[in-house]
Design an enzyme around this catalytic site. Sequence first.
Site, mmCIF file in Angstrom:
data_model
loop_
_atom_site.group_PDB
_atom_site.id
_atom_site.type_symbol
_atom_site.label_atom_id
_atom_site.label_comp_id
_atom_site.label_asym_id
_atom_site.label_seq_id
_atom_site.Cartn_x
_atom_site.Cartn_y
_atom_site.Cartn_z
ATOM 1 N N GLU A 208 -28.036 82.397 -6.399
ATOM 2 C CA GLU A 208 -27.652 81.025 -6.746
ATOM 3 C C GLU A 208 -26.857 80.978 -8.057
ATOM 4 O O GLU A 208 -25.940 80.170 -8.197
ATOM 5 C CB GLU A 208 -28.908 80.152 -6.841
ATOM 6 C CG GLU A 208 -29.593 80.000 -5.483
ATOM 7 C CD GLU A 208 -30.983 79.374 -5.563
ATOM 8 O OE1 GLU A 208 -31.438 79.054 -6.686
ATOM 9 O OE2 GLU A 208 -31.620 79.212 -4.503
ATOM 10 N N TYR B 98 -27.732 75.717 -0.045
ATOM 11 C CA TYR B 98 -28.878 75.336 0.780
ATOM 12 C C TYR B 98 -28.807 75.925 2.197
ATOM 13 O O TYR B 98 -29.411 75.374 3.114
ATOM 14 C CB TYR B 98 -28.988 73.815 0.849
ATOM 15 C CG TYR B 98 -29.632 73.186 -0.375
ATOM 16 C CD1 TYR B 98 -30.899 73.591 -0.820
ATOM 17 C CD2 TYR B 98 -28.999 72.162 -1.076
ATOM 18 C CE1 TYR B 98 -31.495 73.002 -1.934
ATOM 19 C CE2 TYR B 98 -29.598 71.567 -2.193
ATOM 20 C CZ TYR B 98 -30.852 71.999 -2.610
ATOM 21 O OH TYR B 98 -31.444 71.411 -3.703
HETATM 22 P P1 IDP Z 1 -37.820 73.206 -3.261
HETATM 23 O O1 IDP Z 1 -36.694 72.410 -3.855
HETATM 24 O O2 IDP Z 1 -39.155 72.811 -3.848
HETATM 25 O O3 IDP Z 1 -37.596 74.688 -3.304
HETATM 26 P P2 IDP Z 1 -37.256 73.336 -0.399
HETATM 27 O O4 IDP Z 1 -38.293 73.372 0.666
HETATM 28 O O5 IDP Z 1 -36.493 74.591 -0.669
HETATM 29 O O6 IDP Z 1 -37.953 72.768 -1.732
HETATM 30 O O7 IDP Z 1 -36.235 72.170 -0.021
HETATM 31 C C1 IDP Z 1 -35.014 72.030 -0.708
HETATM 32 C C2 IDP Z 1 -34.770 70.574 -1.006
HETATM 33 O O8 IDP Z 1 -34.580 69.874 0.229
HETATM 34 C C3 IDP Z 1 -35.936 69.843 -1.681
HETATM 35 O O9 IDP Z 1 -35.969 70.022 -3.081
HETATM 36 C C4 IDP Z 1 -35.623 68.398 -1.300
HETATM 37 O O10 IDP Z 1 -34.561 67.879 -2.116
HETATM 38 C C5 IDP Z 1 -35.095 68.560 0.111
HETATM 39 N N1 IDP Z 1 -36.144 68.390 1.119
HETATM 40 C C6 IDP Z 1 -37.042 69.309 1.528
HETATM 41 N N2 IDP Z 1 -37.860 68.814 2.475
HETATM 42 C C7 IDP Z 1 -37.452 67.534 2.673
HETATM 43 C C8 IDP Z 1 -37.897 66.484 3.541
HETATM 44 O O11 IDP Z 1 -38.831 66.627 4.313
HETATM 45 N N3 IDP Z 1 -37.212 65.301 3.460
HETATM 46 C C9 IDP Z 1 -36.173 65.099 2.601
HETATM 47 N N4 IDP Z 1 -35.732 66.063 1.778
HETATM 48 C C10 IDP Z 1 -36.344 67.256 1.810
#
Ligand code: IDP
Length: 149
Positions: free
Chosen positions: A126, A49
């Site tokens: 990944e 991440y």
């Molecule tokens: P994705 O998993 O759909 O690709 P990303 O924006 O890459 O989404 O974010 C990675 C992960 O981080 C998300 O799947 C979620 O678990 C977590 N996440 C993203 N935004 C938030 C937030 O605003 N609050 C809490 N967790 C979040």
Amino acid sequence: MERSLIILKPDAVQRGLVSAILGRLEQRGLQIVGLKLMRVTEDLARKHYAEHDGKPFFAGLIEYITSGPVVVINVKGKNVIETVRTMVGATNPVKAAPGTIRGDYGLEIGRNLIHASDSPESGERETAIFFAANELFTVERSVDRWIYE
Ligand code: IDP
Ligand code: MG
């Protein structure tokens, strides 16, 4: 050929949703070429991440993904990145369409059940983080001609 790295996050494992989610991937016709149950270490989580380091949810995200065993899956095939992302649905389950995994099983962004690579490049990156070369399989599927034109 693309690869997608899929993680059934600790909430999916705890809630007993592994077979349901894995079943959706299999029934779609996707080829699973890697599969294991594992615990994500903090190091691995930070590497996976890295693009989110510094964001307000980063600490919570690392805590979440390391909080219990996960199932990691590697899927290989034509257009698998877009196919799997569409099946997964929007990041926030509140916004995810019914029929998607997050839209059917999730209620909150911080417990959204599943990760899937968002580009062919991240799929490769990944996969290398989570799987050793000898954990990935190349298997001819005779059924492919009934799935791909
Ligand atoms: P994705 O998993 O759909 O690709 P990303 O924006 O890459 O989404 O974010 C990675 C992960 O981080 C998300 O799947 C979620 O678990 C977590 N996440 C993203 N935004 C938030 C937030 O605003 N609050 C809490 N967790 C979040
Ligand atoms: Mg992402």
